[in-house]
Design a protein around this motif. Sequence first.
Motif, PDB file in Angstrom:
ATOM      1  N   ASN A   1       0.839  -1.196   0.000  1.00 14.30           N
ATOM      2  CA  ASN A   1       0.000   0.000   0.000  1.00 14.30           C
ATOM      3  C   ASN A   1       0.877   1.251   0.000  1.00 14.30           C
ATOM      4  O   ASN A   1       1.846   1.338   0.764  1.00 14.30           O
ATOM      5  CB  ASN A   1      -0.903  -0.008   1.237  1.00 14.30           C
ATOM      6  CG  ASN A   1      -2.007   1.022   1.156  1.00 14.30           C
ATOM      7  OD1 ASN A   1      -1.749   2.213   1.065  1.00 14.30           O
ATOM      8  ND2 ASN A   1      -3.244   0.565   1.212  1.00 14.30           N
ATOM      9  N   PRO A   2       0.568   2.254  -0.828  1.00 16.29           N
ATOM     10  CA  PRO A   2       1.380   3.480  -0.874  1.00 16.29           C
ATOM     11  C   PRO A   2       1.439   4.251   0.439  1.00 16.29           C
ATOM     12  O   PRO A   2       2.362   5.052   0.635  1.00 16.29           O
ATOM     13  CB  PRO A   2       0.697   4.318  -1.965  1.00 16.29           C
ATOM     14  CG  PRO A   2      -0.024   3.325  -2.818  1.00 16.29           C
ATOM     15  CD  PRO A   2      -0.469   2.254  -1.876  1.00 16.29           C
TER      16      PRO A   2
ATOM     17  N   THR B   1       5.607   4.616   3.340  1.00 17.61           N
ATOM     18  CA  THR B   1       5.658   4.452   1.887  1.00 17.61           C
ATOM     19  C   THR B   1       6.179   3.065   1.526  1.00 17.61           C
ATOM     20  O   THR B   1       6.907   2.438   2.306  1.00 17.61           O
ATOM     21  CB  THR B   1       6.565   5.517   1.245  1.00 17.61           C
ATOM     22  OG1 THR B   1       6.558   5.353  -0.177  1.00 17.61           O
ATOM     23  CG2 THR B   1       7.995   5.396   1.743  1.00 17.61           C
ATOM     24  N   ASN B   2       5.787   2.598   0.361  1.00 16.01           N
ATOM     25  CA  ASN B   2       6.358   1.365  -0.182  1.00 16.01           C
ATOM     26  C   ASN B   2       7.470   1.680  -1.183  1.00 16.01           C
ATOM     27  O   ASN B   2       7.935   0.799  -1.900  1.00 16.01           O
ATOM     28  CB  ASN B   2       5.267   0.518  -0.855  1.00 16.01           C
ATOM     29  CG  ASN B   2       4.580   1.243  -2.002  1.00 16.01           C
ATOM     30  OD1 ASN B   2       4.797   2.431  -2.217  1.00 16.01           O
ATOM     31  ND2 ASN B   2       3.727   0.539  -2.733  1.00 16.01           N
ATOM     32  N   GLN B   3       7.895   2.952  -1.218  1.00 19.64           N
ATOM     33  CA  GLN B   3       8.984   3.403  -2.082  1.00 19.64           C
ATOM     34  C   GLN B   3       9.988   4.213  -1.253  1.00 19.64           C
ATOM     35  O   GLN B   3      10.092   5.437  -1.399  1.00 19.64           O
ATOM     36  CB  GLN B   3       8.434   4.239  -3.239  1.00 19.64           C
ATOM     37  CG  GLN B   3       7.469   3.478  -4.141  1.00 19.64           C
ATOM     38  CD  GLN B   3       6.886   4.363  -5.232  1.00 19.64           C
ATOM     39  OE1 GLN B   3       6.700   5.562  -5.048  1.00 19.64           O
ATOM     40  NE2 GLN B   3       6.598   3.770  -6.372  1.00 19.64           N
ATOM     41  N   PRO B   4      10.728   3.577  -0.379  1.00 19.39           N
ATOM     42  CA  PRO B   4      11.623   4.326   0.526  1.00 19.39           C
ATOM     43  C   PRO B   4      12.710   5.114  -0.186  1.00 19.39           C
ATOM     44  O   PRO B   4      13.268   6.051   0.386  1.00 19.39           O
ATOM     45  CB  PRO B   4      12.221   3.222   1.414  1.00 19.39           C
ATOM     46  CG  PRO B   4      12.073   1.965   0.611  1.00 19.39           C
ATOM     47  CD  PRO B   4      10.813   2.113  -0.164  1.00 19.39           C
ATOM     48  N   TRP B   5      13.024   4.759  -1.443  1.00 21.72           N
ATOM     49  CA  TRP B   5      14.061   5.500  -2.170  1.00 21.72           C
ATOM     50  C   TRP B   5      13.617   6.902  -2.570  1.00 21.72           C
ATOM     51  O   TRP B   5      14.425   7.699  -3.033  1.00 21.72           O
ATOM     52  CB  TRP B   5      14.477   4.711  -3.415  1.00 21.72           C
ATOM     53  CG  TRP B   5      13.347   4.398  -4.355  1.00 21.72           C
ATOM     54  CD1 TRP B   5      12.845   5.202  -5.345  1.00 21.72           C
ATOM     55  CD2 TRP B   5      12.569   3.211  -4.379  1.00 21.72           C
ATOM     56  NE1 TRP B   5      11.809   4.587  -5.985  1.00 21.72           N
ATOM     57  CE2 TRP B   5      11.615   3.354  -5.418  1.00 21.72           C
ATOM     58  CE3 TRP B   5      12.574   2.032  -3.637  1.00 21.72           C
ATOM     59  CZ2 TRP B   5      10.684   2.367  -5.724  1.00 21.72           C
ATOM     60  CZ3 TRP B   5      11.651   1.044  -3.940  1.00 21.72           C
ATOM     61  CH2 TRP B   5      10.714   1.205  -4.972  1.00 21.72           C
ATOM     62  N   THR B   6      12.329   7.209  -2.395  1.00 24.11           N
ATOM     63  CA  THR B   6      11.840   8.546  -2.756  1.00 24.11           C
ATOM     64  C   THR B   6      11.989   9.555  -1.618  1.00 24.11           C
ATOM     65  O   THR B   6      11.664  10.735  -1.798  1.00 24.11           O
ATOM     66  CB  THR B   6      10.356   8.476  -3.173  1.00 24.11           C
ATOM     67  OG1 THR B   6       9.574   7.997  -2.072  1.00 24.11           O
ATOM     68  CG2 THR B   6      10.166   7.543  -4.359  1.00 24.11           C
ATOM     69  N   ILE B   7      12.463   9.112  -0.463  1.00 17.77           N
ATOM     70  CA  ILE B   7      12.654  10.036   0.657  1.00 17.77           C
ATOM     71  C   ILE B   7      13.731  11.062   0.276  1.00 17.77           C
ATOM     72  O   ILE B   7      14.783  10.715  -0.255  1.00 17.77           O
ATOM     73  CB  ILE B   7      13.057   9.277   1.935  1.00 17.77           C
ATOM     74  CG1 ILE B   7      11.968   8.265   2.303  1.00 17.77           C
ATOM     75  CG2 ILE B   7      13.314  10.238   3.074  1.00 17.77           C
ATOM     76  CD1 ILE B   7      10.592   8.865   2.485  1.00 17.77           C
ATOM     77  N   GLY B   8      13.437  12.338   0.573  1.00 14.78           N
ATOM     78  CA  GLY B   8      14.353  13.409   0.205  1.00 14.78           C
ATOM     79  C   GLY B   8      14.011  14.030  -1.133  1.00 14.78           C
ATOM     80  O   GLY B   8      14.729  14.925  -1.594  1.00 14.78           O
ATOM     81  N   ARG B   9      12.908  13.584  -1.758  1.00 17.24           N
ATOM     82  CA  ARG B   9      12.528  14.103  -3.072  1.00 17.24           C
ATOM     83  C   ARG B   9      11.121  14.701  -3.036  1.00 17.24           C
ATOM     84  O   ARG B   9      10.343  14.444  -2.120  1.00 17.24           O
ATOM     85  CB  ARG B   9      12.571  12.983  -4.119  1.00 17.24           C
ATOM     86  CG  ARG B   9      13.906  12.267  -4.202  1.00 17.24           C
ATOM     87  CD  ARG B   9      13.865  11.175  -5.243  1.00 17.24           C
ATOM     88  NE  ARG B   9      15.095  10.385  -5.252  1.00 17.24           N
ATOM     89  CZ  ARG B   9      15.309   9.357  -6.070  1.00 17.24           C
ATOM     90  NH1 ARG B   9      14.369   9.008  -6.940  1.00 17.24           N
ATOM     91  NH2 ARG B   9      16.432   8.691  -6.009  1.00 17.24           N
ATOM     92  N   ALA B  10      10.823  15.479  -4.076  1.00 23.69           N
ATOM     93  CA  ALA B  10       9.484  16.051  -4.239  1.00 23.69           C
ATOM     94  C   ALA B  10       8.737  15.155  -5.217  1.00 23.69           C
ATOM     95  O   ALA B  10       8.879  15.295  -6.435  1.00 23.69           O
ATOM     96  CB  ALA B  10       9.580  17.481  -4.758  1.00 23.69           C
ATOM     97  N   VAL B  11       7.944  14.219  -4.694  1.00 23.93           N
ATOM     98  CA  VAL B  11       7.352  13.182  -5.542  1.00 23.93           C
ATOM     99  C   VAL B  11       5.870  12.929  -5.266  1.00 23.93           C
ATOM    100  O   VAL B  11       5.208  12.249  -6.052  1.00 23.93           O
ATOM    101  CB  VAL B  11       8.119  11.848  -5.360  1.00 23.93           C
ATOM    102  CG1 VAL B  11       9.505  11.928  -5.960  1.00 23.93           C
ATOM    103  CG2 VAL B  11       8.215  11.478  -3.881  1.00 23.93           C
TER     104      VAL B  11
END
Length: 255
Positions: free
Chosen positions: A198-199, A217-227
Amino acid sequence: MKKCAFLLLSGAALSLASFTAPAYAGDRYGQRPPVVLSPDLSAPWVMQLGGQAAPRGGVVYRTKPRTKRALVAQPRTHRAEPRRVTNVALAAPRIKPKQASQLDPKFLPQTVSYDGNQKPGTIIIDTNQRFLYYVMGNGQARRYGVGVGKEGFGWSGTEKISRKAEWPGWTPPAEMIKRVREKEGRILPVHMKGGPENPLGARALYLGSTLYRIHGTNQPWTIGRAVSSGCIRMRNEDVTDLYERAKVGAKVIVM
């Protein structure tokens, strides 16, 4: 005289024949030595039978036997034994990440100094620097890295935590479903149950009556970004830690 000489020569010849004939007959009709066949099928005796020479240990094939008694060699068949493999550990399949999963160390949780005037329990989110601060008191705050709204979806203001949820379900707004379908070609679900895929991740802190949340989040690599579409993203382990610290009704400042 001539007649006597002829008789003497005839007698001598007969005598010589009488002595040599028995020996010749004995040699011809006596017991013959045994025949020893060579194990090598390319030996000359095979060639005499009309066969073709084969490599040592090979097979001679006769396509047209000359006589009914001709020997026909049967082809040898070699069946490959199945290879047996034992004591092999079955490794789990590797899951290739969609994007690089390394996180800049500065976005990992840490305790920092705080000299502001907000009381303990307040949450301050700096969207420009991509940090969330939880004020602890005694001049300290707990700092976490976050993902923020992408261009056109950023916002600022002051809200309060209206409720909290563990492994929340996700119901994307109709506007988001339409936008994603038109721009990205993806079809979002009307509702998605909570879970690792789940997102919203492991925890969610809802902000007032808005559609915005602080969530995992299920996308931890997006931390530090504007997404995001305006929500504040955190790693699941970080939002779980914040979830235990923050109380319902706590002030949240987004700047």
